[in-house]
Design a protein around this motif. Structure first.
Motif, mmCIF file in Angstrom:
data_model
loop_
_atom_site.group_PDB
_atom_site.id
_atom_site.type_symbol
_atom_site.label_atom_id
_atom_site.label_comp_id
_atom_site.label_asym_id
_atom_site.label_seq_id
_atom_site.Cartn_x
_atom_site.Cartn_y
_atom_site.Cartn_z
ATOM 1 N N GLY A 63 11.669 72.999 119.036
ATOM 2 C CA GLY A 63 12.973 73.986 119.420
ATOM 3 C C GLY A 63 14.224 73.074 119.439
ATOM 4 O O GLY A 63 14.742 72.040 119.040
ATOM 5 N N THR A 113 16.378 79.985 119.296
ATOM 6 C CA THR A 113 15.235 78.663 119.935
ATOM 7 C C THR A 113 15.668 78.816 121.047
ATOM 8 O O THR A 113 16.590 78.898 121.773
ATOM 9 C CB THR A 113 15.713 77.806 118.611
ATOM 10 N N THR A 143 10.771 78.269 117.785
ATOM 11 C CA THR A 143 12.153 78.642 117.172
ATOM 12 C C THR A 143 11.620 80.007 116.662
ATOM 13 O O THR A 143 10.282 80.399 115.845
ATOM 14 C CB THR A 143 12.593 78.095 115.921
#
Length: 677
Positions: A63, A113, A143
């Protein structure tokens, strides 16, 4: 005002998008590679209308925080390299930092995200690469990137995209390549709300091969291994009988990156040089692990090609590794270059021993044919019309064997006075005389005046030849050869099992048997298609086709056309289809080979987008696959039937692809070649 100006960032990104983002599949590739670089364990790809409407890629990677999310859409912003030294030893799949900026400039983007440490995630929305709007959102770690309205602001680019089905197949190929490159990651692919596949992560490559290509392929693969200090090769190659007519089943991965390398493909082909025909290509999936400093991945805009520091060494090692695997399979006790035969219950003594005991392998003796097989003599059927694999009847000139043995001179007994044994002898002698005459050889049989007399050795001389020239056999042979050839084109011989040498009143005719039969088959396919109810033949045992996901997409796209031609094909679950009926003119063909070849050709070639041209292209492809092949031996009857069918077909001078079906050498040209003119 100066003529040279600095372009705006938006225009620069759109120009860069023309190099990086060729089609929706390019976006899918860039997004999946970002997920892999983010150490994702699971990746989900969702598309709508072939990616033209929507693309969503979701992963469970590390992320991003808000600052990284904003910077990710700036040109040449990346977390993967920081110095020139990093560029010389690239280990990640992405490194240029231009893909997201290019994608954002030609689409609408929604990014969600979250990092592992963050309490909440962020949502970023952007249209045309401008004015990002960031808001907090609750989401899981990883994400999710959604691309909408691709090329909405560049209509010229959108106009050059292909059909939805074509773009879908390109995306499918990209996902399949990356799934093979990284079996340690699970992949889920969804198109128009339907899950195409859901691949579980695995430590080994072979289960991933089976999940993508089917059990029938994975069971026929052989492991390849080479372990060096700076170079390792692992993977699998197909047994020779699995070779295909397209390179679409050849996969190279270098340090986890799927690449295309014609030179390495040639190295593998050379290792197979003594086991498969030159027109076929082996199936393989090979992983090459090499020191990153010895390979340059920054040589292609879409990173599809690479350059090795020592390509000769790589070529040698790849060829040697594949060759060693083939030889090990050939020499091993249980290894075999032929398809696996499933072993049955060892306690079932109703089964043959070789199916019960794994240590006993079946051995098939080659069936060598030096001439056409003999026939059982039947006076009622010996000269009746005969069918051949072209589906035509070849009439023989005599309807009764009685005419062969009757003679007004009285020197030859009638049919009623000839015993069954003598009739059989006469028939065999007639067949021999016919064959020799067809080959242009002098007919000099070992018998005298009377066919009813027992054959005995006689010196070959003018008298015996004169006697034979007046015999019923010679008369029959001459009459047969004159009457059996249609249109005055008389087949003489088959050359290289590929060309038919024939003659007519003007000279020699050389016929390309594949091109000629392709034209004949195209005519039959068109005729069958025009029928309200096309002629078809139900199969007693349906032919089972086990396809991979690309092949399945090709077949589904063309099912309507195949049904209109007389095929009956139904889904049997998963990627398996059953061929239950075929056009009646294909009854003598190997349907599995015809269908696999048809699909291979469509995978290799780019079919026209225009409906009428695409339809014609598919008919040509099917006709090519159903036609007699180069290297296929044809009997004299089949040669004759092919010539007859060709002359009855419209446009017989060229095949479906425009190649000539025959060439002529006139008598005058022959005389000039031999200096007689």
């Amino acid at each position: 005002m100066p003529a040279i100006r600095i372009l705006s960032d938006i225009l620069v990104n759109q120009i860069a998008a023309g190099e990086v983002i060729e089609r929706p599949a390019s976006i899918v590739k860039e997004l999946i590679e970002n997920s892999i670089d983010a150490n994702a364990n699971s990746i989900t790809i969702e598309i709508s209308k072939g990616g033209l409407e929507k693309i969503v890629v979701t992963d469970d990677g590390m992320g991003m925080d808000e600052m990284d999310a904003r910077l990710a859409f700036e040109r040449h912003a990346t977390s993967k390299i920081a110095s020139m030294d990093d560029l010389l030893k690239i280990k990640s799949l992405g490194f240029r930092g231009e893909a997201l900026a290019s994608i954002a400039s030609v689409s609408s983007i929604i990014l969600q995200t979250k990092t592992q440490q963050a309490l909440s995630g962020i949502r970023l929305e952007m249209e045309g690469g401008k004015n990002p709007v960031v808001t907090p959102v609750g989401c899981s770690m990883g994400t999710k990137l959604e691309i909408n309205n691709l090329f909405y602001n560049t209509p010229a680019r959108k106009k050059f995209l292909k059909s939805e089905s074509t773009e879908y197949r390109h995306i499918l190929e990209i996902v399949q390549d990356l799934a093979l490159s990284h079996p340690e990651i699970s992949f889920r692919f969804v198109s128009n709300g339907r899950t195409l596949f859901d691949l579980l992560k695995t430590e080994k490559l072979l289960p991933r091969l089976g999940a993508l290509f089917g059990k029938s392929i994975s069971e026929e693969m052989v492991e390849v291994f080479y372990g060096g200090r700076d170079l390792q090769i692992t993977g699998y190659i197909g047994k020779p009988h699995t070779a295909r007519t397209t390179r679409k089943y050849q996969y190279f991965m270098v340090n986890g990156r799927a690449v295309s390398d014609i030179r390495l493909g040639y190295a593998v082909k050379e290792a197979y040089s003594n086991t498969i025909p030159s027109s076929q290509y082996p199936i393989f999936v090979l992983n090459i692990t090499i020191d990153p400093q010895k390979v340059d991945v920054n040589v292609h805009p879409r990173k599809l090609e690479i350059r090795f520091m020592d390509p000769g060494e790589i070529f040698r090692v790849v060829k040697g590794s594949v060759y060693s695997a083939i030889e090990a399979m050939r020499s091993s006790k249980m290894g075999s270059l032929t398809p696996n035969i499933p072993l049955r219950n060892p306690n079932d003594f109703d089964q043959p021993a070789f199916l019960r005991k794994s240590s006993i392998q079946p051995v098939t003796k080659p069936n060598l044919r030096f001439e056409e097989p003999g026939e059982t003599y039947d006076p009622r059927q010996a000269f009746s019309p005969q069918a051949n694999f072209f589906g035509n009847s070849v009439p023989l000139p005599l309807t009764s064997v009685a005419g062969l043995f009757s003679s007004s001179s009285g020197n030859h007994p009638s049919t009623s006075s000839v015993s069954g044994l003598e009739a059989r002898k006469a028939y065999l002698l007639q067949k021999r005389a016919e064959r020799l005459a067809a080959q242009g050889k002098n007919v000099d049989p070992p018998f005298g005046h009377s066919l009813g007399a027992s054959p005995s050795f006689r010196p070959h001389g003018d008298e015996s030849l004169a006697n034979f020239s007046d015999s019923p056999v010679a008369t029959f042979t001459q009459s047969y050869l004159e009457k059996r050839s249609p249109g005055n084109i008389r087949p003489l011989a088959q050359i290289l099992n590929s060309y038919i040498l024939a003659e007519d009143e003007d000279g020699l005719v050389i016929i390309d048997q594949h091109a000629a039969h392709e034209r004949v088959m195209l005519g039959k396919i068109r005729s069958n298609e025009q029928e309200r109810e096309p002629g078809k033949q139900a199969l007693l045992t349906p032919v089972q086709l086990e396809l991979d996901y690309r092949e399945k997409a090709i077949l589904e796209e063309n099912l309507e056309l195949l049904h209109s031609l007389g095929f009956e094909i139904s889904a049997f679950g998963g990627n398996t289809y059953l061929v239950e009926a075929i056009p009646d003119f294909l009854v003598k063909e190997n349907i599995e080979d015809v269908m696999n070849g048809f699909i291979d050709d469509l995978l290799s070639e780019q079919a026209p987008e225009e409906a009428a041209r695409r339809h014609e292209h598919l008919l040509h492809t099917l006709a090519c696959r159903a036609a007699a092949k180069f290297g296929q031996r044809l009997s004299s009857y089949e040669q004759e039937a092919l010539i007859r069918s060709l002359q009855e077909t419209e446009g017989s001078c060229s095949c479906a692809h425009g190649r000539p079906t025959m060439i002529r050498i006139t008598k005058e040209e022959l005389e000039k070649k031999f200096k007689r003119r």
